[in-house]
Design an enzyme around this catalytic site. Structure first.
Site, mmCIF file in Angstrom:
data_model
loop_
_atom_site.group_PDB
_atom_site.id
_atom_site.type_symbol
_atom_site.label_atom_id
_atom_site.label_comp_id
_atom_site.label_asym_id
_atom_site.label_seq_id
_atom_site.Cartn_x
_atom_site.Cartn_y
_atom_site.Cartn_z
ATOM 1 C CD GLN A 96 5.562 7.724 5.589
ATOM 2 O OE1 GLN A 96 5.395 6.565 5.242
ATOM 3 N NE2 GLN A 96 6.246 8.602 4.867
ATOM 4 C CG HIS A 98 1.381 3.413 6.623
ATOM 5 N ND1 HIS A 98 1.600 4.078 5.448
ATOM 6 C CD2 HIS A 98 2.600 3.236 7.181
ATOM 7 C CE1 HIS A 98 2.896 4.291 5.306
ATOM 8 N NE2 HIS A 98 3.523 3.794 6.337
ATOM 9 C CD GLU A 116 6.039 1.350 7.818
ATOM 10 O OE1 GLU A 116 5.101 1.599 7.051
ATOM 11 O OE2 GLU A 116 7.078 2.016 7.850
ATOM 12 C CG HIS A 173 5.891 5.801 10.602
ATOM 13 N ND1 HIS A 173 4.562 5.503 10.488
ATOM 14 C CD2 HIS A 173 6.432 5.533 9.398
ATOM 15 C CE1 HIS A 173 4.316 5.058 9.262
ATOM 16 N NE2 HIS A 173 5.423 5.074 8.572
ATOM 17 N NE ARG A 193 4.112 12.673 1.245
ATOM 18 C CZ ARG A 193 3.704 12.662 -0.005
ATOM 19 N NH1 ARG A 193 2.968 13.631 -0.498
ATOM 20 N NH2 ARG A 193 4.037 11.675 -0.793
#
Ligand code: ZN
Length: 321
Positions: A96, A98, A116, A173, A193
């Site tokens: 995935q 972001h 993250e 990642h 995804r």
């Protein structure tokens, strides 16, 4: 004035890739045998944590953020900025990526994009992560995806317990099977995804992929972002600063003894990975709170410093202000 840690009740999420380690390792009362995520410190609408102690007991963290900004260094912003989770990946997570803040706002109407980072709590001896990719241009990335050349495209990185991985928005990642991590992230739930290993659920359905959006937001070519940890403290409290970037600053704390004065730079998000102890606030009426493995709490900015004793490991963070 409010002068004690705010303990939060975690929220659990069933995931196709989840397992039962959150019960086995942390003693949490998980709802299913495929529980993948424990949202320990969350004000996100998809699963806000609830205060367990003191005068704020029963309120959700987003309510406390709205009604008591003095506890959060009077920080600006409509939404609480961070989210802290523990993940138990029994099987591989989908590959995935972001988006950043502006893409999340414009395209998804969400407050934040998602940068993250992960602290590896535990993993299998030969565990690997997907971190980045080997395509040198968007065109090459698209071709490799279209031709299902995943082994060539995806970059695998070996991990071990205690490793720290920084995952800025745009990084391709995936967390691999048998890995338990603590994730500190922007408070966002936007995930695109790229690849789901062609998995099917009980009804034979695959999960939706978001190839176009993924290619739009992905960092191509991939570049590693590495930080040298910065050590401070003493034998009683050894502090390792793992990352300081524009959204959050994250530390690993190792407590083995007693410290009289830990300074609070703004407000602290604290998750207890292991052990137990006591946190003492001397200001005002003074409070003493015990903590143990699996607890998540916030030290509000109204507590300027506090004492701690015990034997425990923590991941601690605060927004980078
Ligand atoms: Zn992610």
């Amino acid at each position: 004035m409010y002068k004690e840690p705010i303990f939060l009740k975690p929220v659990f999420k069933d995931r196709i890739w989840g397992g039962t380690k959150l019960r086995q390792e942390f003693g949490y009362d998980i709802p299913t045998e495929t529980t993948g995520e424990c949202w320990g410190i969350s004000a996100h609408s998809h699963g806000p944590s609830v205060v367990e102690n003191g005068p704020l007991k029963g309120k959700t963290l987003d309510q406390v953020w709205d009604e008591h900004r003095e506890l959060f260094a009077d920080q600006d912003g409509e939404d609480f900025p961070l989210l802290v989770k523990i993940l138990d990946a029994k099987t591989d997570l989908s590959v995935q990526v972001h988006p950043d803040d502006s893409y999340a706002r414009e395209v998804e109407g969400e407050a934040f994009g998602k940068t993250e980072c992960w602290y590896v709590i535990d993993c299998e001896p030969d565990a690997e992560l997907v971190y980045g990719h080997h395509a040198s241009s968007k065109l090459q990335f698209e071709q490799m995806v279209a031709e299902n050349r995943w082994d060539e495209l995806l970059r695998k990185v070996a991990i071990k317990p205690g490793d720290f991985v920084y995952v800025p928005n745009g990084t391709i990642h995936a967390i691999g099977a048998g890995t338990m991590i603590l994730e500190t992230q922007q408070s966002s739930d936007v995930t695109y995804r790229v690849y789901d290993y062609d998995r099917r659920d009980d009804e034979g359905n695959t999960r939706e992929l978001h190839i176009e959006k993924s290619i739009e937001v992905a960092m191509i070519p991939h570049e590693d972002a590495n930080f040298e940890p910065v050590l401070s403290g003493n034998d009683d409290l050894r502090i390792k600063k793992l990352v300081k970037e524009s959204y959050f600053t994250v530390y690993h704390w190792n407590l083995s003894g007693a410290v009289a004065e830990v300074k609070n730079p703004s407000y602290l998000l604290v998750s207890v990975l292991d052990g137990e102890g006591e946190l003492k606030v001397d200001e005002g009426a003074g409070t003493s709170s015990s903590f143990k493995k699996g607890d998540h709490f916030i030290v509000p900015s109204t507590v300027k410093s506090f004492g701690m004793k015990g034997d425990a490991r923590f991941i601690v963070s605060h927004p980078t202000l």
